[in-house]
Write a protein that holds these residues in place. Structure first.
Motif, PDB file in Angstrom:
ATOM      1  N   LEU A 109      -3.524  -3.505 -13.903  1.00 54.69           N
ATOM      2  CA  LEU A 109      -3.488  -3.606 -12.199  1.00 54.69           C
ATOM      3  C   LEU A 109      -4.250  -2.660 -11.730  1.00 54.69           C
ATOM      4  O   LEU A 109      -4.735  -1.743 -12.474  1.00 54.69           O
ATOM      5  N   VAL A 110      -4.775  -2.876 -10.444  1.00 51.78           N
ATOM      6  CA  VAL A 110      -5.712  -2.053  -9.908  1.00 51.78           C
ATOM      7  C   VAL A 110      -5.230  -0.579  -9.731  1.00 51.78           C
ATOM      8  O   VAL A 110      -4.009  -0.562  -9.395  1.00 51.78           O
ATOM      9  N   LEU A 128      -6.238   0.800  -4.872  1.00 51.43           N
ATOM     10  CA  LEU A 128      -4.739   1.150  -4.006  1.00 51.43           C
ATOM     11  C   LEU A 128      -4.327   2.691  -4.192  1.00 51.43           C
ATOM     12  O   LEU A 128      -3.283   3.104  -3.995  1.00 51.43           O
ATOM     13  N   ARG A 129      -5.560   3.553  -4.771  1.00 48.10           N
ATOM     14  CA  ARG A 129      -5.164   5.123  -4.901  1.00 48.10           C
ATOM     15  C   ARG A 129      -4.660   5.627  -3.307  1.00 48.10           C
ATOM     16  O   ARG A 129      -3.843   6.553  -3.689  1.00 48.10           O
ATOM     17  N   LEU A 187      -3.516  -8.294   7.447  1.00 51.55           N
ATOM     18  CA  LEU A 187      -4.304  -8.630   6.409  1.00 51.55           C
ATOM     19  C   LEU A 187      -5.101  -7.318   5.727  1.00 51.55           C
ATOM     20  O   LEU A 187      -5.831  -6.712   6.479  1.00 51.55           O
ATOM     21  N   ALA A 188      -4.917  -7.349   4.488  1.00 54.43           N
ATOM     22  CA  ALA A 188      -5.691  -6.199   3.839  1.00 54.43           C
ATOM     23  C   ALA A 188      -6.502  -7.007   2.687  1.00 54.43           C
ATOM     24  O   ALA A 188      -5.936  -7.880   2.036  1.00 54.43           O
ATOM     25  N   ALA A 189      -8.080  -6.761   2.393  1.00 56.17           N
ATOM     26  CA  ALA A 189      -8.657  -7.330   1.499  1.00 56.17           C
ATOM     27  C   ALA A 189      -8.992  -6.489   0.425  1.00 56.17           C
ATOM     28  O   ALA A 189      -9.151  -4.991   0.809  1.00 56.17           O
ATOM     29  N   LEU A 190      -8.664  -6.532  -0.823  1.00 60.73           N
ATOM     30  CA  LEU A 190      -8.974  -5.809  -1.841  1.00 60.73           C
ATOM     31  C   LEU A 190      -9.807  -6.469  -2.831  1.00 60.73           C
ATOM     32  O   LEU A 190      -9.390  -7.671  -3.342  1.00 60.73           O
ATOM     33  N   PRO A 214       0.463   0.430  -9.467  1.00 59.51           N
ATOM     34  CA  PRO A 214       2.189   0.497 -10.038  1.00 59.51           C
ATOM     35  C   PRO A 214       2.806   1.312  -9.074  1.00 59.51           C
ATOM     36  O   PRO A 214       4.149   1.199  -8.740  1.00 59.51           O
ATOM     37  N   ALA A 215       2.235   2.467  -8.745  1.00 60.84           N
ATOM     38  CA  ALA A 215       2.794   3.608  -7.742  1.00 60.84           C
ATOM     39  C   ALA A 215       3.355   2.829  -6.648  1.00 60.84           C
ATOM     40  O   ALA A 215       4.277   3.276  -5.822  1.00 60.84           O
ATOM     41  N   MET A 216       2.308   2.258  -5.754  1.00 57.57           N
ATOM     42  CA  MET A 216       2.841   1.499  -4.507  1.00 57.57           C
ATOM     43  C   MET A 216       3.948   0.350  -4.730  1.00 57.57           C
ATOM     44  O   MET A 216       4.767   0.525  -4.076  1.00 57.57           O
TER      45      MET A 216
END
Length: 190
Positions: A53-54, A176-177, A151-154, A58-60
């Motif tokens: 996963l980016v 996603l840090r 909307l968030a673009a990753l 996992p933390a999020m």
């Protein structure tokens, strides 16, 4: 870059017909899907360092689960990849089967808005009350068409942006840090 805009997030049926076999029947689409996904999974397994996963995800996801914030996975992938991802990414830690909406042929694939409407309904919400985090052009279009509230673009910085034609997004990310700031910006940090 063309692949990011024309394939990411789209159903195998659409990819098959738009990119390879325009007049493909159901049997040809099924054979294409089986071969394409077997190759994809084989390539992934040959590069285990890339199956993750980016950073920050996992933390999020742990936070969302612990805080009781409803969330789900809405993917253009079929069941064969959901099974693969659950095994190799440990998605069962965050997503029960009823919190995964995948392409099963019963609705139009992205960029049609259906998948996000179904996902919102599974959460007991309206799309306008949801934030969508997307990595593909067709998915961003689908979320916007569904009326997503945010909307968030990753996407990985080494790949071209999925944003085209003046697409509206509220936030652009390469990992996603900084997930706390992302969630706080959308009022989801409790």
């Amino acid at each position: 870059e063309d692949m990011i805009h024309r394939m990411f997030g789209r159903s195998n049926e659409r990819i098959c017909r738009e990119q390879f076999i325009p007049d493909a029947g159901p049997a040809e689409v099924a054979a294409f899907t089986e071969e394409k996904e077997a190759l994809y999974q084989s390539f992934c397994l040959q590069m285990p360092e890339r199956i993750h996963l980016v950073e920050g995800a996992p933390a999020m996801l742990d936070y969302l689960k612990e805080a009781g914030v409803p969330f789900c996975l809405a993917t253009g992938s079929g069941l064969e990849n959901i099974v693969f991802y659950r095994e190799h990414l440990g998605l069962g830690r965050w997503f029960s089967p009823d919190r995964i909406v995948y392409f099963d042929g019963s609705f139009p694939g992205k960029p049609a808005p259906d998948i996000y409407r179904i996902a919102a309904a599974r959460l007991g919400l309206e799309p306008a009350d949801c934030m969508v985090l997307e990595d593909g052009t067709s998915g961003l279009r689908a979320a916007a068409a569904a009326g997503a509230g945010a909307l968030a673009a990753l996407w990985e910085a080494r790949f071209p942006s999925p944003l085209t034609d003046g697409m509206r997004v509220d936030r652009e990310l390469h990992d996603l840090r900084d997930w706390q700031a992302l969630l706080a910006g959308f009022g989801l940090l409790r």
